[in-house]
Write a protein that holds these residues in place. Structure first.
Motif, PDB file in Angstrom:
ATOM      1  N   GLU A  77      -1.602  -1.337  -7.974  1.00 16.75           N
ATOM      2  CA  GLU A  77      -2.854  -0.594  -7.806  1.00 16.75           C
ATOM      3  C   GLU A  77      -2.660   0.690  -6.980  1.00 16.75           C
ATOM      4  OE1 GLU A  77      -6.248  -4.009  -7.698  1.00 16.75           O
ATOM      5  OE2 GLU A  77      -4.749  -4.145  -6.108  1.00 16.75           O
ATOM      6  N   ALA A  91      -8.567  10.603  -9.557  1.00 17.12           N
ATOM      7  CA  ALA A  91      -9.479   9.499  -9.908  1.00 17.12           C
ATOM      8  C   ALA A  91     -10.833  10.043 -10.353  1.00 17.12           C
ATOM      9  CB  ALA A  91      -9.643   8.570  -8.705  1.00 17.12           C
ATOM     10  N   VAL A 206     -12.031   2.635  -5.684  1.00 16.92           N
ATOM     11  CA  VAL A 206     -11.009   3.669  -5.520  1.00 16.92           C
ATOM     12  C   VAL A 206     -10.988   4.055  -4.040  1.00 16.92           C
ATOM     13  CG1 VAL A 206     -10.273   5.983  -6.201  1.00 16.92           C
ATOM     14  CG2 VAL A 206     -11.531   4.576  -7.834  1.00 16.92           C
ATOM     15  N   VAL A 226      -6.467   2.245  -6.896  1.00 18.67           N
ATOM     16  CA  VAL A 226      -7.483   2.019  -7.935  1.00 18.67           C
ATOM     17  C   VAL A 226      -7.496   0.520  -8.247  1.00 18.67           C
ATOM     18  CG1 VAL A 226      -8.317   2.584 -10.249  1.00 18.67           C
ATOM     19  CG2 VAL A 226      -7.022   4.284  -8.955  1.00 18.67           C
ATOM     20  N   ARG A 228      -7.653  -2.922  -9.992  1.00 22.23           N
ATOM     21  CA  ARG A 228      -6.985  -3.236 -11.257  1.00 22.23           C
ATOM     22  C   ARG A 228      -7.922  -3.172 -12.474  1.00 22.23           C
ATOM     23  NH1 ARG A 228      -4.622  -7.783  -9.210  1.00 22.23           N
ATOM     24  NH2 ARG A 228      -3.056  -6.543  -8.146  1.00 22.23           N
ATOM     25  N   LEU A 231      -8.766   0.394 -13.242  1.00 19.84           N
ATOM     26  CA  LEU A 231      -7.553   1.106 -13.659  1.00 19.84           C
ATOM     27  C   LEU A 231      -7.401   1.095 -15.178  1.00 19.84           C
ATOM     28  CD1 LEU A 231      -4.955   2.412 -12.591  1.00 19.84           C
ATOM     29  CD2 LEU A 231      -3.999   0.130 -12.339  1.00 19.84           C
ATOM     30  N   ASP A 257       0.087   0.455 -14.745  1.00 23.82           N
ATOM     31  CA  ASP A 257      -0.227   0.429 -13.312  1.00 23.82           C
ATOM     32  C   ASP A 257      -0.780   1.780 -12.844  1.00 23.82           C
ATOM     33  OD1 ASP A 257       1.993   2.034 -13.282  1.00 23.82           O
ATOM     34  OD2 ASP A 257       3.326   0.546 -12.388  1.00 23.82           O
ATOM     35  N   ALA A 258      -1.080   1.856 -11.550  1.00 20.77           N
ATOM     36  CA  ALA A 258      -1.703   3.068 -10.997  1.00 20.77           C
ATOM     37  C   ALA A 258      -0.761   4.264 -11.020  1.00 20.77           C
ATOM     38  CB  ALA A 258      -2.173   2.797  -9.568  1.00 20.77           C
TER      39      ALA A 258
END
Ligand SMILES: Cc1ncc(COP(=O)(O)O)c(C=O)c1O
Length: 306
Positions: A77, A91, A206, A226, A228, A231, A257-258
């Motif tokens: 994350e 984001a 976030v 972020v 999951r 995301l 993933d992030a």
């Protein structure tokens, strides 16, 4: 680690010759952070940048674990960025807004974030609304609750604003956002390193922060958390072949993933410094750091009113 202020001072080269109170700008780096940055730069000069990154790969990978531990998050994350602004923008600009969608924010929002709200409002027809404060500047959670309806797409606030010593009720805001299913973006830039910052307690979707302030990392570092489940629904506004491997002539695949918010090239020396700064703070303990900050600020207020 014992809470030994004399030891912390002896590990901070900058305090030997000055009184430096500008942690809200950039804190003084402790020696282990400096060593991590300079040591890696030296290796880059000695054996080459790619080779030095290969040699440091386990430590570079560990930076994600350190930041995840700091936030009580999963390493998948976490994205590492060059500052908090970029983390926040990546984001925010990934979110979709329709005409009439409402973005709720606080009175003491960070100026860069507000400029981004204005641009997105102009582009999409979303509206920005400021939640009333309690009279002393702090966001009023009851006023926030009353403003929620089906058009609220985002609550985005700054936890600890840059100036003035205000601390917004970030966890209370998170509780309201979660209950109403509204995405919650928290700017924790001035909070991280100064107090515990656990995303489950804050209930944020976030969170963004910088490395150089109360965490005492090097300049040019930041990170993005972020949650999951969000995301999977957020495609970054810009992509490269690291964020989204090019898997066929007409197709890319987003990383799961992030790190889909990262790009391929990075400053590995400062990343290692960030990781060391996070470990340093964790070793001391964020509860103890917060208690110390509270005691010192209370003493300062007492002096100011005496
Ligand atoms: C509340 C807040 N948010 C965001 C930022 C931006 O951080 P950075 O300079 O790392 O982009 C700052 C920097 O002063 C800040 O005080």
């Amino acid at each position: 680690m014992a809470f030994d202020v004399a030891q912390f001072r002896s590990e901070t080269p900058g305090v030997a010759h000055r009184v430096h109170l500008n942690n809200a700008g950039a804190g003084l780096m402790p020696q282990p952070v400096l060593d991590a940055v300079v040591g890696h730069l030296r290796r880059e000069a000695e054996i080459g940048g790619y080779e030095a990154a290969g040699e440091a790969a386990p430590r570079l990978d560990g930076v994600y674990d350190s930041v995840a531990r700091l936030l009580g998050a999963g390493r998948d994350e976490i994205a590492l960025t060059e500052n908090a602004t970029v983390a926040w923008q990546l984001a925010f600009y990934a979110m979709a807004f329709q005409p009439g969608d409402r973005i709720l924010t606080a009175r003491a929002e960070y100026a860069a974030n507000y400029v981004a709200f204005l641009q997105v409002a102009r582009r999409t027809g979303a509206v920005i609304e400021v939640v009333p404060d309690d009279g002393d500047g702090m966001l009023d959670p009851e006023a926030l609750e009353r403003m929620i309806d089906g058009r609220v797409r985002l609550i985005a606030i700054t936890w600890v604003p840059t100036n003035g010593g205000l601390r917004n009720p970030a966890a209370a805001v998170g509780e309201i956002a979660r209950r109403h299913g509204v995405t919650y973006l928290l700017d924790a830039c001035q909070a991280v390193g100064q107090m515990p910052t656990r995303v489950d307690d804050l209930r944020c979707d976030v969170l963004t922060a910088t490395g150089r302030k109360f965490l005492r990392g090097p300049r040019g570092t930041g990170f993005l958390y972020v949650r999951r489940d969000l995301l999977r629904r957020l495609e970054p506004p810009m992509l490269d072949h690291f964020a989204a491997p090019w898997v066929a002539a007409d197709r890319y695949e987003l990383r799961p993933d992030a790190r889909r918010f990262e790009t391929w090239e990075n400053s590995y020396a400062t990343r290692l410094g960030l990781g060391r700064a996070v470990d340093y703070a964790l070793d001391i303990g964020l509860d103890r750091i917060e208690a110390r900050c509270r005691a010192l600020s209370a003493r300062l207020r007492d002096c100011a009113t005496a």
